[in-house]
Design a protein around this motif. Structure first.
Motif, mmCIF file in Angstrom:
data_model
loop_
_atom_site.group_PDB
_atom_site.id
_atom_site.type_symbol
_atom_site.label_atom_id
_atom_site.label_comp_id
_atom_site.label_asym_id
_atom_site.label_seq_id
_atom_site.Cartn_x
_atom_site.Cartn_y
_atom_site.Cartn_z
ATOM 1 N N LEU A 26 11.229 -3.989 -14.506
ATOM 2 C CA LEU A 26 12.199 -3.661 -13.465
ATOM 3 C C LEU A 26 12.423 -4.917 -12.630
ATOM 4 C CD1 LEU A 26 10.738 -0.241 -12.184
ATOM 5 C CD2 LEU A 26 12.371 -0.639 -14.047
ATOM 6 N N THR A 27 13.613 -5.484 -12.699
ATOM 7 C CA THR A 27 13.944 -6.687 -11.946
ATOM 8 C C THR A 27 14.482 -6.289 -10.582
ATOM 9 O OG1 THR A 27 14.491 -7.801 -14.013
ATOM 10 C CG2 THR A 27 15.257 -8.829 -11.985
ATOM 11 N N LEU A 28 13.981 -6.942 -9.527
ATOM 12 C CA LEU A 28 14.289 -6.540 -8.163
ATOM 13 C C LEU A 28 14.878 -7.691 -7.364
ATOM 14 C CD1 LEU A 28 11.059 -4.455 -7.920
ATOM 15 C CD2 LEU A 28 13.379 -3.518 -7.892
ATOM 16 N N PRO A 29 15.502 -7.393 -6.205
ATOM 17 C CA PRO A 29 16.335 -8.392 -5.531
ATOM 18 C C PRO A 29 15.600 -9.327 -4.580
ATOM 19 C CG PRO A 29 16.525 -6.311 -4.390
ATOM 20 C CD PRO A 29 15.647 -6.063 -5.582
ATOM 21 N N THR A 30 14.285 -9.263 -4.532
ATOM 22 C CA THR A 30 13.528 -10.142 -3.634
ATOM 23 C C THR A 30 12.237 -10.539 -4.336
ATOM 24 O OG1 THR A 30 12.659 -10.359 -1.372
ATOM 25 C CG2 THR A 30 12.436 -8.197 -2.434
ATOM 26 N N PRO A 31 11.781 -11.773 -4.192
ATOM 27 C CA PRO A 31 10.716 -12.272 -5.066
ATOM 28 C C PRO A 31 9.331 -11.704 -4.804
ATOM 29 C CG PRO A 31 11.330 -13.949 -3.464
ATOM 30 C CD PRO A 31 12.349 -12.853 -3.346
ATOM 31 N N ARG A 32 9.021 -11.357 -3.549
ATOM 32 C CA ARG A 32 7.652 -10.983 -3.232
ATOM 33 C C ARG A 32 7.478 -9.464 -3.264
ATOM 34 N NH1 ARG A 32 5.210 -16.082 0.219
ATOM 35 N NH2 ARG A 32 5.225 -17.322 -1.703
ATOM 36 N N THR A 33 7.500 -8.919 -4.478
ATOM 37 C CA THR A 33 7.175 -7.512 -4.697
ATOM 38 C C THR A 33 5.652 -7.394 -4.667
ATOM 39 O OG1 THR A 33 7.487 -7.999 -7.041
ATOM 40 C CG2 THR A 33 9.243 -6.841 -5.937
ATOM 41 N N THR A 34 5.150 -6.379 -3.954
ATOM 42 C CA THR A 34 3.717 -6.351 -3.666
ATOM 43 C C THR A 34 2.951 -5.178 -4.261
ATOM 44 O OG1 THR A 34 4.189 -5.224 -1.575
ATOM 45 C CG2 THR A 34 4.005 -7.635 -1.511
ATOM 46 N N ALA A 35 3.547 -3.997 -4.324
ATOM 47 C CA ALA A 35 2.820 -2.821 -4.809
ATOM 48 C C ALA A 35 3.817 -1.729 -5.146
ATOM 49 C CB ALA A 35 1.831 -2.324 -3.752
ATOM 50 N N CYS A 36 3.343 -0.699 -5.859
ATOM 51 C CA CYS A 36 4.225 0.390 -6.270
ATOM 52 C C CYS A 36 3.416 1.671 -6.436
ATOM 53 C CB CYS A 36 4.940 0.039 -7.574
ATOM 54 S SG CYS A 36 3.852 -0.427 -8.942
ATOM 55 N N THR A 37 4.113 2.795 -6.287
ATOM 56 C CA THR A 37 3.502 4.098 -6.540
ATOM 57 C C THR A 37 4.607 5.107 -6.814
ATOM 58 O OG1 THR A 37 1.753 5.601 -5.787
ATOM 59 C CG2 THR A 37 3.505 5.129 -4.218
ATOM 60 N N PHE A 38 4.259 6.190 -7.490
ATOM 61 C CA PHE A 38 5.222 7.251 -7.760
ATOM 62 C C PHE A 38 5.194 8.284 -6.639
ATOM 63 C CE2 PHE A 38 4.872 5.497 -12.001
ATOM 64 C CZ PHE A 38 6.188 5.545 -12.432
ATOM 65 N N GLY A 39 6.386 8.780 -6.290
ATOM 66 C CA GLY A 39 6.509 9.804 -5.269
ATOM 67 C C GLY A 39 7.691 10.701 -5.545
ATOM 68 N N GLY A 63 0.732 -1.250 0.000
ATOM 69 C CA GLY A 63 0.000 0.000 0.000
ATOM 70 C C GLY A 63 0.761 1.301 0.000
ATOM 71 N N PRO A 64 1.826 1.490 -0.802
ATOM 72 C CA PRO A 64 2.525 2.777 -0.773
ATOM 73 C C PRO A 64 1.646 3.910 -1.313
ATOM 74 C CG PRO A 64 3.277 1.466 -2.635
ATOM 75 C CD PRO A 64 2.357 0.587 -1.833
ATOM 76 N N THR A 65 1.654 5.040 -0.613
ATOM 77 C CA THR A 65 0.872 6.222 -0.988
ATOM 78 C C THR A 65 1.724 7.453 -0.746
ATOM 79 O OG1 THR A 65 -1.243 5.178 -0.441
ATOM 80 C CG2 THR A 65 -1.198 7.576 -0.490
ATOM 81 N N ARG A 122 6.024 12.921 2.282
ATOM 82 C CA ARG A 122 6.287 11.617 2.900
ATOM 83 C C ARG A 122 5.601 10.506 2.113
ATOM 84 N NH1 ARG A 122 4.260 11.620 8.917
ATOM 85 N NH2 ARG A 122 2.331 12.046 7.768
ATOM 86 N N LEU A 123 6.172 9.334 2.228
ATOM 87 C CA LEU A 123 5.536 8.131 1.715
ATOM 88 C C LEU A 123 4.908 7.383 2.887
ATOM 89 C CD1 LEU A 123 5.448 6.483 -1.097
ATOM 90 C CD2 LEU A 123 6.738 4.828 0.257
ATOM 91 N N ILE A 124 3.647 6.986 2.714
ATOM 92 C CA ILE A 124 2.955 6.141 3.681
ATOM 93 C C ILE A 124 2.943 4.724 3.117
ATOM 94 C CG2 ILE A 124 0.795 5.724 4.915
ATOM 95 C CD1 ILE A 124 0.121 8.709 4.355
ATOM 96 N N TRP A 125 3.292 3.746 3.935
ATOM 97 C CA TRP A 125 3.216 2.362 3.489
ATOM 98 C C TRP A 125 2.878 1.481 4.687
ATOM 99 C CZ3 TRP A 125 7.182 -1.435 4.619
ATOM 100 C CH2 TRP A 125 8.281 -0.927 5.328
#
Length: 281
Positions: free
Chosen positions: A225-238, A17-19, A26-29
């Motif tokens: 975008l390849t990332l270093p951990t398998p369980r990527t859950t959500a994304c947002t721009f900030g 839930g990043p917002t 600030r980023l809320i997550w």
């Protein structure tokens, strides 16, 4: 490997839930299963953590200040003075909140799912500022990413086990003509949270895929975008110009989680996001 940075090194059980809060920079997550609301100020590095009394599936900004929370037992309001009240209290045994998004009209589209992930046990509901709630989709298994095109005429939605990103026509709080935008191929992970950028492209985090993908409005894959951990859950721009892509991750269910599982990651200059809408309530 994508050029990413570690915004917050953490061990969130189910980071989500990043917002982006432009007013405070600030980023809320969240950590859903840890019942925690995190904030992160990239300018100062300052972080806060707030514990909730039950699992929290999503947190979004409110027009008059404060937050709206998608909690296990319903949707609640947190005022700027930290006072708490239920807006729509509707507990269902064995069910919890998962993901939510604010629509162009300021309503909250709040998802649910069963803890055991039983097929058809979840919903997607539209909740207004006066507490009225309407089930938009039932027979949902894991209600996940929800977002709208820049003009508000399309709504994108993910029920994770379907492996699809679906698209609807949207008009004044109503959705019709459900069809697939794209389907994630076997072995690439499962679609989780999403965000829509200023070009109308859909960015989706892949659970068990260790990646975020960008799809054009026609459903064409044009960036990974390849990332270093398998369980990527959500994304947002900030960030000040909404160009930095923040990505949440999880460590739940991993027998040997990587060092960054559960951390908040950021890809600077990844694209151009849209301003976050606030809940009209």
């Amino acid at each position: 490997m994508t050029t990413y940075e570690v915004a917050v090194r953490a061990e969130a059980t189910l980071g989500e839930g990043p917002t982006w809060d432009a007013a405070t920079g600030r980023l809320i997550w969240l950590d859903i299963l840890g019942s925690r609301i995190h904030t992160y100020d990239p300018a100062s590095g300052r972080r806060t953590v707030r514990t909730t009394e039950q699992h929290v599936g999503a947190v979004k900004l409110r027009e008059g200040g404060g937050l709206v929370l998608n909690l296990r037992d319903g949707v609640a309001l947190l005022d700027p003075d930290d006072s708490f009240s239920w807006l729509h209290h509707a507990p269902v045994p064995g069910r919890r909140a998962n993901e939510a998004a604010v629509a162009p009209d300021g309503s909250l589209w709040a998802g649910t799912m069963r803890y055991d992930e039983a097929q058809g046990g979840g919903t997607l509901s539209r909740v207004t500022g006066d507490g009225e709630a309407e089930v938009i989709l039932d027979d949902v298994t894991v209600s996940n990413g929800t977002g709208w095109s820049p003009d508000g005429r399309l709504m994108y939605y993910i029920d994770t086990p379907t492996r699809r990103i679906d698209v609807f026509d949207h008009d004044n709080g109503r959705v019709t003509n459900r069809r697939p935008l794209t389907e994630i191929e076997e072995g690439a992970g499962y679609p989780d949270g999403l965000t829509v950028d200023a070009d109308g492209c859909v960015w989706v985090a892949l659970w068990d895929g260790g990646a975020v993908r960008r799809y054009t409005p026609s459903g064409t894959l044009d960036r990974v975008l390849t990332l270093p951990t398998p369980r990527t859950t959500a994304c947002t721009f900030g960030g000040p110009d909404l160009t930095d892509l923040y990505i949440t991750t999880a460590r739940t269910g991993l027998s040997a989680p990587s060092a960054l599982a559960g951390s908040l990651l950021v890809v600077p200059g990844a694209g151009k996001g849209l301003p976050q809408r606030a809940f009209a309530g």
